[in-house]
Design an enzyme around this catalytic site. Structure first.
Site, PDB file in Angstrom:
ATOM      1  N   LYS A 113       0.754  -1.176  -0.081  1.00  0.00           N
ATOM      2  CA  LYS A 113      -0.037   0.240  -0.046  1.00  0.00           C
ATOM      3  C   LYS A 113       0.822   1.178  -0.007  1.00  0.00           C
ATOM      4  O   LYS A 113       0.532   2.144  -0.651  1.00  0.00           O
ATOM      5  CB  LYS A 113      -0.834   0.149   1.158  1.00  0.00           C
ATOM      6  CG  LYS A 113      -0.202   0.121   2.583  1.00  0.00           C
ATOM      7  CD  LYS A 113      -0.927  -0.566   3.488  1.00  0.00           C
ATOM      8  CE  LYS A 113      -0.141  -1.257   4.626  1.00  0.00           C
ATOM      9  NZ  LYS A 113      -0.081  -2.614   4.660  1.00  0.00           N
ATOM     10  N   GLU A 115      -5.278  -5.260  -5.304  1.00  0.00           N
ATOM     11  CA  GLU A 115      -6.403  -5.505  -4.320  1.00  0.00           C
ATOM     12  C   GLU A 115      -5.955  -5.770  -2.896  1.00  0.00           C
ATOM     13  O   GLU A 115      -6.803  -5.395  -1.975  1.00  0.00           O
ATOM     14  CB  GLU A 115      -7.287  -6.877  -4.931  1.00  0.00           C
ATOM     15  CG  GLU A 115      -8.618  -7.271  -4.015  1.00  0.00           C
ATOM     16  CD  GLU A 115      -9.384  -6.356  -4.243  1.00  0.00           C
ATOM     17  OE1 GLU A 115     -10.334  -6.183  -5.066  1.00  0.00           O
ATOM     18  OE2 GLU A 115      -9.906  -5.463  -2.884  1.00  0.00           O
ATOM     19  N   ILE A 134     -10.781  -8.676   1.577  1.00  0.00           N
ATOM     20  CA  ILE A 134     -12.199  -8.256   1.260  1.00  0.00           C
ATOM     21  C   ILE A 134     -11.957  -7.782  -0.299  1.00  0.00           C
ATOM     22  O   ILE A 134     -11.258  -6.764  -0.601  1.00  0.00           O
ATOM     23  CB  ILE A 134     -12.564  -7.096   2.058  1.00  0.00           C
ATOM     24  CG1 ILE A 134     -12.419  -7.502   3.289  1.00  0.00           C
ATOM     25  CG2 ILE A 134     -13.889  -6.918   1.682  1.00  0.00           C
ATOM     26  CD1 ILE A 134     -12.745  -6.213   4.299  1.00  0.00           C
ATOM     27  N   GLY A 169       0.510 -11.546  17.415  1.00  0.00           N
ATOM     28  CA  GLY A 169       0.728 -11.084  15.891  1.00  0.00           C
ATOM     29  C   GLY A 169       0.118 -10.262  15.153  1.00  0.00           C
ATOM     30  O   GLY A 169      -0.021  -9.904  13.940  1.00  0.00           O
ATOM     31  N   GLU A 186       2.831  -4.981  15.052  1.00  0.00           N
ATOM     32  CA  GLU A 186       4.131  -5.424  14.610  1.00  0.00           C
ATOM     33  C   GLU A 186       4.940  -4.959  16.016  1.00  0.00           C
ATOM     34  O   GLU A 186       4.396  -4.165  16.915  1.00  0.00           O
ATOM     35  CB  GLU A 186       4.606  -4.361  13.476  1.00  0.00           C
ATOM     36  CG  GLU A 186       3.932  -4.913  12.397  1.00  0.00           C
ATOM     37  CD  GLU A 186       4.187  -4.118  11.195  1.00  0.00           C
ATOM     38  OE1 GLU A 186       5.540  -3.912  10.970  1.00  0.00           O
ATOM     39  OE2 GLU A 186       3.622  -3.780  10.256  1.00  0.00           O
ATOM     40  N   LYS A 245      -3.943   3.581   2.890  1.00  0.00           N
ATOM     41  CA  LYS A 245      -4.965   3.167   2.290  1.00  0.00           C
ATOM     42  C   LYS A 245      -6.294   4.080   1.775  1.00  0.00           C
ATOM     43  O   LYS A 245      -6.853   3.630   0.868  1.00  0.00           O
ATOM     44  CB  LYS A 245      -5.724   2.138   3.215  1.00  0.00           C
ATOM     45  CG  LYS A 245      -4.640   0.772   3.557  1.00  0.00           C
ATOM     46  CD  LYS A 245      -5.007   0.107   4.768  1.00  0.00           C
ATOM     47  CE  LYS A 245      -4.238  -1.156   5.134  1.00  0.00           C
ATOM     48  NZ  LYS A 245      -4.274  -1.814   6.328  1.00  0.00           N
TER      49      LYS A 245
END
Lengths: 337, 337
Positions: B20, B44, B51, B102, B105, B120
């Site tokens: 991204k 995508e 999604i 997890g 980060e 995004k």
């Protein structure tokens, strides 16, 4: 209607339709016709109104095997159940309001009995599972028997009641049903209210996906139709969406699920024990029992079962309903987890 | 990374990426390169993991002008806010759990400050609104200042707090922001919990649509990547998803919204009146005030404003913060209806 669509396709004219009854009922014939034709048949608007369900599954989830679907795909029944729950109103009063608002037709039978949802589930089975299933092979239960008692007990146990189209393709045989069901309040489908629709999908790689939006209305349906038209215009060849691969159906009644059963019984010692005993004889194991004190000689008695087949459940209920102390089997509703 | 993608496209090699930061930061250059190349760039998986957001907007909502988007598109912050609300845990304790699971980060700064969400939203602006906006032009507020007090008051007022990417394209100028916001408990985005993502879209014909699913994880992301690969294989020409049409941005601070403001003040008569007076001088109109009795000498004081610009709000707050009785401006959060 079918004849018109057939003629057009056979003359190599592309067809975009929102007619779910025709697509579901004639899916095999339409598949054959599409194979012979050089044109495409698209029907995004037939399921979920403006929500791009069919194209999303075909175009964007194509790398997945779809294991399960669960959908609220009839706005009329969802409006009725939502209003009943939020305003503690009776079924027929809400139906009247739904008719006045244009959410229910003057003869709402097809919606209330689940027939409309069955057509849509038949199309979804074809698209999501690649299995052709006739609408007449899908078991269906409507919402007419749902009343305030059921909604109240569902809420107390942490559930909402929704009319669902359920498809389970995770094993060899395909399980399809249209039925009202208890669904946990924190499940994303539980917050789908009134005239809104949503389809919850489990894909083997994508996991859980939900598509939500307005299931009906001129503009929303128009959006889906126009999107199909644009897609057909950009196609270089033809597209065959349907399949004629027959789906082997297993009855939902022979698979194990949890159930809610509400009896109306005479308020007398021993009734509960006698019913529980009958359940035990058919190996229907009881998770909990609720008996409320009401100032009446007859009282509601609610059983929540552990996993059991509906077949076993019905065997015991066939005996229980003959007990003198049992005045009625008011409702039997599946519970989803 | 960018250089590798650029080289591939210029050699007419198709590219599928989940990166991204690269797509958002270099969207103009990538647009130019895609115009010169005979290959396609698809991404995508860069927004919302598995999604199918980008392809659904491009392929299936193409007949709509998209007016608004609101998204929970960062799983880390949504997990943290969900856990804080459900288990009344402190921010840093939940960050620790998210790291162990997890979901966060080891250096979670990019997620917590909203940077990941900004990338995004920049991509979504390009795809949904057809307007190219640099990530650096999007105003952003992270979730580090959210604490149990805020979550508690939000709940009392009927809201959840979510980190949202918000885009409003309904007027000439485009309003884009990433910020934590109060969102009504019965809004479909409110039930999006933990690591799940969802994008709520308002199209001019389709109405309200929501796409929901897992925003991260190897399998879900893999599903999106593979779906892109399959789509590229079935393309007959190339596809250019991005645009270089510059979006004219209006600052969210100059448009009217409702706000929640929490002060910590000395528990003394007259404090409330003095603050309210300062708001009034900047025409910030107050909807309600909450002052809880606590057994301390300092107390939280919460104001909910009517529609006002953040600019006006900040002008009055700049004066209020100098009052001796005001110990701190603890948080300012936008309220959505």
């Amino acid at each position: 209607n079918y004849e018109y669509i057939k003629k057009s396709l056979l003359k190599d004219k592309n067809v975009v339709t929102a007619n779910k009854a025709v697509v579901a009922t004639y899916s095999k014939d339409l598949y054959d016709i599409c194979c012979r034709s050089n044109a495409s048949l698209k029907f995004e608007a037939s399921v979920g109104g403006g929500i791009p369900i069919i194209n999303t599954i075909k175009d964007n989830l194509s790398s997945n095997k779809i294991e399960k679907i669960m959908g609220i795909i009839n706005g009329t029944t969802n409006f009725i159940l939502t209003q009943m729950a939020e305003h503690k109103m009776d079924f027929y009063d809400v139906v009247k309001i739904a008719q006045d608002k244009g959410y229910a037709e003057s003869d709402p039978t097809s919606d209330l009995e689940g027939e409309d949802t069955v057509y849509k589930l038949s199309i979804l089975s074809n698209i999501a599972f690649g299995k052709n299933v006739s609408p007449s092979d899908i078991s269906s239960q409507g919402i007419k028997k749902i009343n305030q008692e059921d909604i109240k007990y569902a809420a107390e146990l942490g559930y909402n009641i929704k009319l669902l189209a359920i498809g389970d393709n995770s094993e060899t045989d395909l399980e399809l049903s249209v039925e009202p069901a208890f669904i946990k309040k924190n499940h994303p489908l539980s917050s789908v209210k009134n005239e809104f629709n949503a389809l919850f999908i489990e894909g083997n790689s994508v996991g859980e996906i939900m598509l939500y939006g307005k299931g009906a209305g001129g503009m929303a349906t128009g959006s889906a139709v126009l999107s199909d038209v644009i897609k057909i215009c950009s196609l270089t060849g033809k597209e065959v969406l349907l399949t004629n691969t027959k789906g082997k159906i297993i009855s939902s009644a022979s698979r194990e699920h949890r159930y809610y059963v509400r009896f109306e019984v005479v308020d007398k010692a021993g009734v509960l024990g006698k019913i529980a005993d009958s359940f035990g004889k058919e190996n229907v194991s009881i998770e909990s029992v609720v008996q409320k004190n009401v100032e009446k000689s007859t009282v509601p008695l609610i059983f929540i079962t552990h996993n059991t087949t509906r077949d076993s459940l019905m065997k015991s209920i066939d005996k229980i309903k003959n007990f003198e102390t049992v005045l009625g089997i008011e409702n039997i509703i599946r519970i989803l987890d």
